[in-house]
Design a protein around this motif. Structure first.
Motif, PDB file in Angstrom:
ATOM      1  N   PHE A 472     -33.851  -6.613 -28.753  1.00  0.00           N
ATOM      2  CA  PHE A 472     -33.613  -5.818 -29.162  1.00  0.00           C
ATOM      3  C   PHE A 472     -34.576  -4.955 -30.266  1.00  0.00           C
ATOM      4  N   ASP A 473     -35.547  -4.063 -29.530  1.00  0.00           N
ATOM      5  CA  ASP A 473     -36.795  -3.371 -29.933  1.00  0.00           C
ATOM      6  C   ASP A 473     -35.999  -2.213 -31.538  1.00  0.00           C
ATOM      7  N   PRO A 474     -36.147  -2.484 -32.443  1.00  0.00           N
ATOM      8  CA  PRO A 474     -35.450  -1.780 -33.513  1.00  0.00           C
ATOM      9  C   PRO A 474     -36.168  -0.422 -33.176  1.00  0.00           C
ATOM     10  N   LEU A 475     -37.538  -0.631 -33.607  1.00  0.00           N
ATOM     11  CA  LEU A 475     -39.095   1.249 -33.705  1.00  0.00           C
ATOM     12  C   LEU A 475     -38.381   1.644 -32.583  1.00  0.00           C
ATOM     13  N   HIS A 476     -38.289   0.926 -31.542  1.00  0.00           N
ATOM     14  CA  HIS A 476     -38.287   1.745 -30.246  1.00  0.00           C
ATOM     15  C   HIS A 476     -36.727   2.533 -30.215  1.00  0.00           C
ATOM     16  N   ALA A 477     -36.067   1.805 -30.373  1.00  0.00           N
ATOM     17  CA  ALA A 477     -34.394   2.560 -31.026  1.00  0.00           C
ATOM     18  C   ALA A 477     -34.358   3.250 -32.243  1.00  0.00           C
TER      19      ALA A 477
END
Length: 669
Positions: A472-477
């Motif tokens: 899970f990529d928090p920046l992309h989210a």
């Protein structure tokens, strides 16, 4: 088969075949495609022949969605009607229809220099019973619907519910009495399927004027009784002598025919000739008819329409609507759409453009979304070219940049190459979205909204590709959470306006070269879309291609042994890049399919500027890290060649101003 494929690929191949074979092959292929699940959608998607309400035109009481129709002789066996109905037409003529089949196996001959077609007999048809059987099959595949008129089932309509006009002729060699009896039966049988009739009494040219007048008077009365709600038009042959024309016009007045249909062929000793050479004769007939009976009787004209200006000339001369035949063969299936664009421009150019909505109401949010993606792409590029990994990447791996470099000296450059190409793609998408929003949504262009909606839906959905390996990529989210509301706000824009740029009206060299340029850009769009799908699939499955492993001098198993989370991190980059590339490709493909037109300078510059970051990132990072495997770079090289070639061929058509202004028809009433 849009013009960009017809003019460049299919027409040269088809014209090497005998004319009859080429016709049957083309119509058969289009008909087969339209009958497949989703086939009609494919045809509509490639052509995007939308019919704005301003095109609506009445013809003898028949409401047409467009004043452009198809001549009956074009698809004499009815094999391609469902496909042809998707090309931006307002009606389809069926006929000539005779009681029994008429056959003629002599060759059909094309004269490419004169743009004419010689038919041995243009009254060839399958006969009344076969035609009704085909119409019954069409009706069986249509949903039940209420009729526009009481007692008139909507059988004579395609998937777009187009009206059918039946041109009726009697069998050759009959006397007026037998011809009348035959035609009464034909009208009665066809009445449930027809939206209107065209009566052709010119088969027997040795009938006297009195016999012709009596026949037409009685057939008009018979049509009133058998099909009281169906308008009846009188067919006037293109080579009708002016003396006989006056007699026919008297019959139109006396018997109250609802309109006139001017034919498209000239009969000779060797056959019937149809083509560009008939245009001037058709204009003369239109002017004579209009000058004799005025504008109260609508005229349907069919001869010599090979480019949009031809149709405009016929409309200016008095026609209410036109039909295509030989122009469809020589100019391509996109001719109807081009004529519609010329008519729309004529009807809107004198009217003020609707006031644009405020920036913050809807369309402006797409500009902000595009700006946000450009800024995000720049930041991502800077990070990928310097530290490569972000703090949460390091936390996920439990390794910092130095430790990764010690594992494999090419690992960080390889990860940088994935992330830089993703950053370049983000910038490309941002530029396309921002300029599509400013020039497209702001001006309420339908194709621009469709392109943005489709591309955006793919782009935001591709976020889930990041989860393919459980990372899970928090920046992309966070970026998705910020940008998604902007996308949704912008989609509230009502896109219902045509372009106000003067459309192309001529089959000139610029237009012909532009078909090659459009073909290259469409190919680019499909190629990038295929590449995006393949990269995303690899990212979610094998992760690496052989050239990647050769560059890294390792194997996936060895990387997993070094750090069990390393391959999932790389996979998430690859899957994300594939999804972004596919989203970018959809925007480019939609613009190439639907937006290319004469004088659309903004779109040409948008495609030029929008493509630069993606190609610069792709080629630049590979050169910077020394990953220069030719096989690995060959798809990018191929795409760049399409990009440069397409824009170069389109430049004169879309950007350069014509030295002499094109003639403009008066605004149509």
């Amino acid at each position: 088969m849009p013009d960009w494929s017809y003019q460049t690929l299919f027409r040269p191949l088809l014209f090497k075949l005998p004319a009859r074979t080429a016709r049957d092959l083309t119509l058969g292929a289009m008909g087969a495609l339209s009958r497949l699940p989703g086939g009609a959608l494919v045809i509509r998607t490639l052509g995007h022949a939308e019919l704005p309400p301003i095109l609506q035109t009445p013809l003898a009481g028949i409401p047409l969605q467009s004043p452009v129709g198809l001549s009956g002789e074009l698809d004499v066996h009815g094999t391609g009607r469902k496909a042809l109905s998707q090309f931006g037409i307002g009606h389809i003529e069926i006929g000539p229809v005779t009681a029994q089949a008429i056959e003629d196996d002599r060759p059909i001959i094309r004269d490419e220099a004169a743009e004419t077609i010689l038919y041995p007999n243009l009254y060839v048809n399958d006969g009344l019973d076969a035609i009704i059987g085909r119409l019954d099959k069409e009706h069986a595949h249509l949903p039940d619907s209420s009729s526009e008129e009481a007692g008139a089932p909507q059988i004579g309509k395609s998937a777009k519910r187009l009206p059918y006009l039946f041109r009726l002729a009697h069998m050759p060699g009959l006397n007026p009495e037998d011809a009348l009896a035959e035609q009464k039966t034909t009208i009665t049988k066809l009445a449930p399927y027809a939206r209107g009739f065209i009566i052709d009494a010119t088969v027997e040219r040795d009938w006297t004027s009195e016999q012709t007048a009596s026949f037409l008077a009685q057939i008009r009365e018979a049509a009133r009784l058998a099909a009281p709600e169906r308008p009846v038009l009188l067919y006037v042959p293109l080579d009708c002598p002016f003396g006989k024309l006056k007699e026919l016009l008297r019959i139109v007045r006396d018997e109250r025919f609802d309109g006139i249909s001017v034919g498209d062929f000239i009969r000779t000793e060797v056959g019937d000739i149809i083509g560009l050479t008939g245009k001037q004769r058709c204009i003369e007939l239109l002017r004579t008819i209009s000058g004799t009976i005025g504008s109260s009787v609508p005229i349907l004209a069919s001869a010599g329409v090979h480019e949009p200006q031809d149709a405009m000339d016929l409309l200016e001369a008095g026609a209410a609507a036109v039909q295509l035949h030989s122009g469809f063969v020589y100019s391509g299936p996109g001719l109807a759409k081009r004529i519609n664009e010329a008519i729309v421009y004529d009807r809107v150019r004198s009217k003020p453009a609707p006031a644009a909505h405020s920036f913050w109401r809807d369309w402006g949010w797409m500009c902000l979304l595009g700006l946000g993606m450009v800024i995000g792409g720049i930041l991502a590029w800077w990070i990928a070219a310097t530290s490569v990994i972000l703090p949460y990447d390091a936390a996920y791996l439990n390794m910092n940049q130095t430790m990764l470099a010690q594992l494999n000296r090419r690992l960080l450059p390889f990860m940088s190459h994935d992330r830089v190409t993703l950053a370049g793609t983000m910038m490309s998408i941002g530029i396309l979205y921002g300029l599509f929003g400013w020039f497209g949504l702001r001006n309420r262009l339908h194709w621009a909204k469709t392109a943005l909606f489709t591309s955006g839906a793919v782009g935001f959905s591709s976020f889930f590709l990041f989860l393919g390996y459980g990372y899970f990529d928090p920046l992309h989210a966070l970026v998705a959470v910020i940008l998604l509301p902007m996308f949704l706000m912008s989609m509230r824009t009502r896109a219902d306006q045509p372009s106000r740029k003067p459309p192309n009206r001529f089959n000139d060299p610029r237009w012909r070269r532009a078909q090659w340029g459009q073909l290259l850009l469409v190919t680019l769009g499909f190629s990038l879309a295929t590449g995006g799908i393949v990269i995303a699939w690899i990212g979610m499955n094998d992760v690496f291609v052989p050239q990647d492993l050769a560059f890294l001098c390792t194997t996936p198993e060895m990387l997993t042994q070094l750090n069990v989370r390393l391959v999932p991190l790389i996979a998430h980059d690859r899957a994300g890049f594939g999804g972004a590339l596919f989203s970018n490709a959809i925007a480019i493909l939609a613009a190439a399919l639907w937006g290319i037109n004469q004088g659309e300078r903004w779109l040409w510059w948008t495609l030029l500027i929008g493509g630069l970051p993606g190609f610069a990132a792709g080629f630049g990072v590979h050169l910077a890290i020394g990953y220069t495997d030719l096989l690995h770079l060959s798809p990018a090289i191929f795409a760049f060649a399409l990009y440069v070639g397409g824009l170069a061929l389109l430049y004169p058509y879309m950007v350069k101003r014509k030295p002499v202004a094109e003639p403009l028809s008066p605004t149509l009433r």
